[in-house]
Write a protein that holds these residues in place. Structure first.
Motif, PDB file in Angstrom:
ATOM      1  N   TYR A 147      50.030  29.311   2.250  1.00 36.64           N
ATOM      2  CA  TYR A 147      51.156  28.983   1.395  1.00 36.64           C
ATOM      3  C   TYR A 147      50.680  28.090   0.259  1.00 36.64           C
ATOM      4  O   TYR A 147      49.706  27.351   0.389  1.00 36.64           O
ATOM      5  CB  TYR A 147      52.234  28.218   2.184  1.00 36.64           C
ATOM      6  CG  TYR A 147      53.016  29.055   3.165  1.00 36.64           C
ATOM      7  CD1 TYR A 147      52.461  29.433   4.385  1.00 36.64           C
ATOM      8  CD2 TYR A 147      54.316  29.472   2.885  1.00 36.64           C
ATOM      9  CE1 TYR A 147      53.175  30.204   5.297  1.00 36.64           C
ATOM     10  CE2 TYR A 147      55.045  30.241   3.788  1.00 36.64           C
ATOM     11  CZ  TYR A 147      54.466  30.598   4.978  1.00 36.64           C
ATOM     12  OH  TYR A 147      55.183  31.352   5.876  1.00 36.64           O
ATOM     13  N   ARG A 148      51.435  28.138  -0.826  1.00 37.29           N
ATOM     14  CA  ARG A 148      51.185  27.254  -1.968  1.00 37.29           C
ATOM     15  C   ARG A 148      52.366  26.296  -2.076  1.00 37.29           C
ATOM     16  O   ARG A 148      53.535  26.706  -1.945  1.00 37.29           O
ATOM     17  CB  ARG A 148      51.062  28.080  -3.253  1.00 37.29           C
ATOM     18  CG  ARG A 148      51.100  27.231  -4.516  1.00 37.29           C
ATOM     19  CD  ARG A 148      51.030  28.060  -5.760  1.00 37.29           C
ATOM     20  NE  ARG A 148      51.233  27.191  -6.925  1.00 37.29           N
ATOM     21  CZ  ARG A 148      50.619  27.360  -8.080  1.00 37.29           C
ATOM     22  NH1 ARG A 148      49.778  28.367  -8.257  1.00 37.29           N
ATOM     23  NH2 ARG A 148      50.843  26.534  -9.087  1.00 37.29           N
ATOM     24  N   GLN A 149      52.070  25.025  -2.331  1.00 36.08           N
ATOM     25  CA  GLN A 149      53.132  24.052  -2.521  1.00 36.08           C
ATOM     26  C   GLN A 149      52.889  23.251  -3.787  1.00 36.08           C
ATOM     27  O   GLN A 149      51.847  22.626  -3.950  1.00 36.08           O
ATOM     28  CB  GLN A 149      53.260  23.104  -1.317  1.00 36.08           C
ATOM     29  CG  GLN A 149      54.475  22.191  -1.409  1.00 36.08           C
ATOM     30  CD  GLN A 149      54.722  21.385  -0.160  1.00 36.08           C
ATOM     31  OE1 GLN A 149      53.821  21.139   0.627  1.00 36.08           O
ATOM     32  NE2 GLN A 149      55.968  20.955   0.057  1.00 36.08           N
ATOM     33  N   ASP A 150      53.861  23.293  -4.681  1.00 36.89           N
ATOM     34  CA  ASP A 150      53.831  22.492  -5.892  1.00 36.89           C
ATOM     35  C   ASP A 150      54.605  21.203  -5.651  1.00 36.89           C
ATOM     36  O   ASP A 150      55.504  21.158  -4.800  1.00 36.89           O
ATOM     37  CB  ASP A 150      54.426  23.274  -7.053  1.00 36.89           C
ATOM     38  CG  ASP A 150      53.542  24.438  -7.466  1.00 36.89           C
ATOM     39  OD1 ASP A 150      53.801  25.590  -7.072  1.00 36.89           O
ATOM     40  OD2 ASP A 150      52.548  24.172  -8.161  1.00 36.89           O
ATOM     41  N   PRO A 151      54.287  20.144  -6.411  1.00 40.14           N
ATOM     42  CA  PRO A 151      54.966  18.852  -6.207  1.00 40.14           C
ATOM     43  C   PRO A 151      56.475  18.994  -6.305  1.00 40.14           C
ATOM     44  O   PRO A 151      56.992  19.625  -7.222  1.00 40.14           O
ATOM     45  CB  PRO A 151      54.399  17.992  -7.340  1.00 40.14           C
ATOM     46  CG  PRO A 151      53.075  18.579  -7.630  1.00 40.14           C
ATOM     47  CD  PRO A 151      53.232  20.054  -7.434  1.00 40.14           C
ATOM     48  N   PHE A 210      55.028  31.401   0.276  1.00 44.68           N
ATOM     49  CA  PHE A 210      54.095  32.284   0.965  1.00 44.68           C
ATOM     50  C   PHE A 210      53.185  33.008  -0.015  1.00 44.68           C
ATOM     51  O   PHE A 210      53.632  33.497  -1.066  1.00 44.68           O
ATOM     52  CB  PHE A 210      54.870  33.302   1.793  1.00 44.68           C
ATOM     53  CG  PHE A 210      54.013  34.419   2.340  1.00 44.68           C
ATOM     54  CD1 PHE A 210      54.014  35.669   1.754  1.00 44.68           C
ATOM     55  CD2 PHE A 210      53.196  34.198   3.432  1.00 44.68           C
ATOM     56  CE1 PHE A 210      53.226  36.698   2.252  1.00 44.68           C
ATOM     57  CE2 PHE A 210      52.401  35.218   3.940  1.00 44.68           C
ATOM     58  CZ  PHE A 210      52.421  36.466   3.351  1.00 44.68           C
ATOM     59  N   LEU A 211      51.894  33.092   0.354  1.00 44.40           N
ATOM     60  CA  LEU A 211      50.924  33.808  -0.474  1.00 44.40           C
ATOM     61  C   LEU A 211      50.364  35.027   0.257  1.00 44.40           C
ATOM     62  O   LEU A 211      50.445  36.150  -0.243  1.00 44.40           O
ATOM     63  CB  LEU A 211      49.775  32.876  -0.868  1.00 44.40           C
ATOM     64  CG  LEU A 211      50.132  31.696  -1.767  1.00 44.40           C
ATOM     65  CD1 LEU A 211      48.912  30.806  -1.958  1.00 44.40           C
ATOM     66  CD2 LEU A 211      50.671  32.179  -3.104  1.00 44.40           C
ATOM     67  N   LEU A 212      49.750  34.797   1.400  1.00 40.45           N
ATOM     68  CA  LEU A 212      49.041  35.879   2.094  1.00 40.45           C
ATOM     69  C   LEU A 212      49.144  35.689   3.594  1.00 40.45           C
ATOM     70  O   LEU A 212      49.188  34.562   4.091  1.00 40.45           O
ATOM     71  CB  LEU A 212      47.551  35.881   1.721  1.00 40.45           C
ATOM     72  CG  LEU A 212      47.126  36.474   0.386  1.00 40.45           C
ATOM     73  CD1 LEU A 212      45.697  36.067   0.067  1.00 40.45           C
ATOM     74  CD2 LEU A 212      47.229  37.997   0.427  1.00 40.45           C
TER      75      LEU A 212
END
Lengths: 115, 111
Positions: free
Chosen positions: B36-40, B46-48
């Motif tokens: 997963y990617r999390q921005d501030p 979800f990515l992959l």
């Protein structure tokens, strides 16, 4: 199609007060999760709802924490007698189904600050 | 005890280079692993997903590998861009339809 929404986005409360955090999952998603994320920490699992099954409450840190999910949709996380260590971001996620390697869709979180 | 380890130090990388992140785990036997990617100020996205019987998965500039013998997953961002700057979380499936998340690894792409 709306994503997962949470309210309020920010909450400041005094120690000892009760707070309620709300989560609106994606329509049709049967699974709903609550997590807590403290500064610099990973996601800490709190509770999981799946359909009409009894919730998995194994992650709730104390009996001051409770959650319910009405009608298989909206969920409310309640923290009673808040303490300063409860300050964190509370994230909700929903998933369309389980047991099929489904991903989780997260809301933006509620930032809770207990003074 | 069960552990999921991601590098706590931020990865600073020059734009255009490949960023590689590591996720190591102990005392888990996941059927699949997710990134997963999390921005501030935002929730994870979800990515992959990669299954235990898959060695590699790709999506655009992203590549994930999964070595169940080493108990490790590698996450690659090729031709990195400043917009890739974020925190990346790995997550393992657990019994009971739950995910266990690592603490995340921050990536900073320098223009």
């Amino acid at each position: 199609g709306a994503g997962v929404s949470q309210s309020p986005s920010n909450k400041v409360t005094e120690k000892g007060k009760d707070v309620e955090l709300r989560c609106d999952p994606i329509s049709g998603h049967t699974a709903l999760y609550w997590y807590r994320q403290s500064l610099g920490q990973g996601l800490e699992f709190l509770i999981y709802f799946q359909g009409n099954s009894a919730p998995d409450k194994s992650g709730l840190p104390s009996d001051r924490f409770s959650a319910e999910r009405t009608g298989g949709s909206v969920s409310t996380l309640t923290i009673q007698r808040t303490q300063q260590e409860d300050s964190a971001v509370y994230l909700c996620a929903s998933s369309p189904m389980t047991g099929s390697q489904e991903t989780q869709y997260f809301g933006p979180g509620t930032r809770l600050l207990v003074l | 005890s069960q552990k999921i380890e991601q590098n706590s130090e931020a990865l600073n990388i020059q734009e255009g280079k490949t960023a590689t992140l590591t996720c190591n785990y102990t005392n888990y036997s996941p059927a699949y692993l997710q990134w997963y990617r999390q921005d501030p100020g935002r929730g994870p996205v979800f990515l992959l997903l990669i299954r235990e019987n898959e060695k590699e998965k790709r999506k655009e500039r992203l590549k994930v590998t999964f070595d169940t013998t080493l108990k490790q997953s590698l996450f690659h961002i090729t031709a990195s861009q400043p917009a890739d700057s974020a925190t990346y979380l790995c997550a393992l499936d657990m019994v009971g339809d739950r995910l266990a998340f690592g603490k995340g690894n921050q990536v900073v792409v320098i223009p």
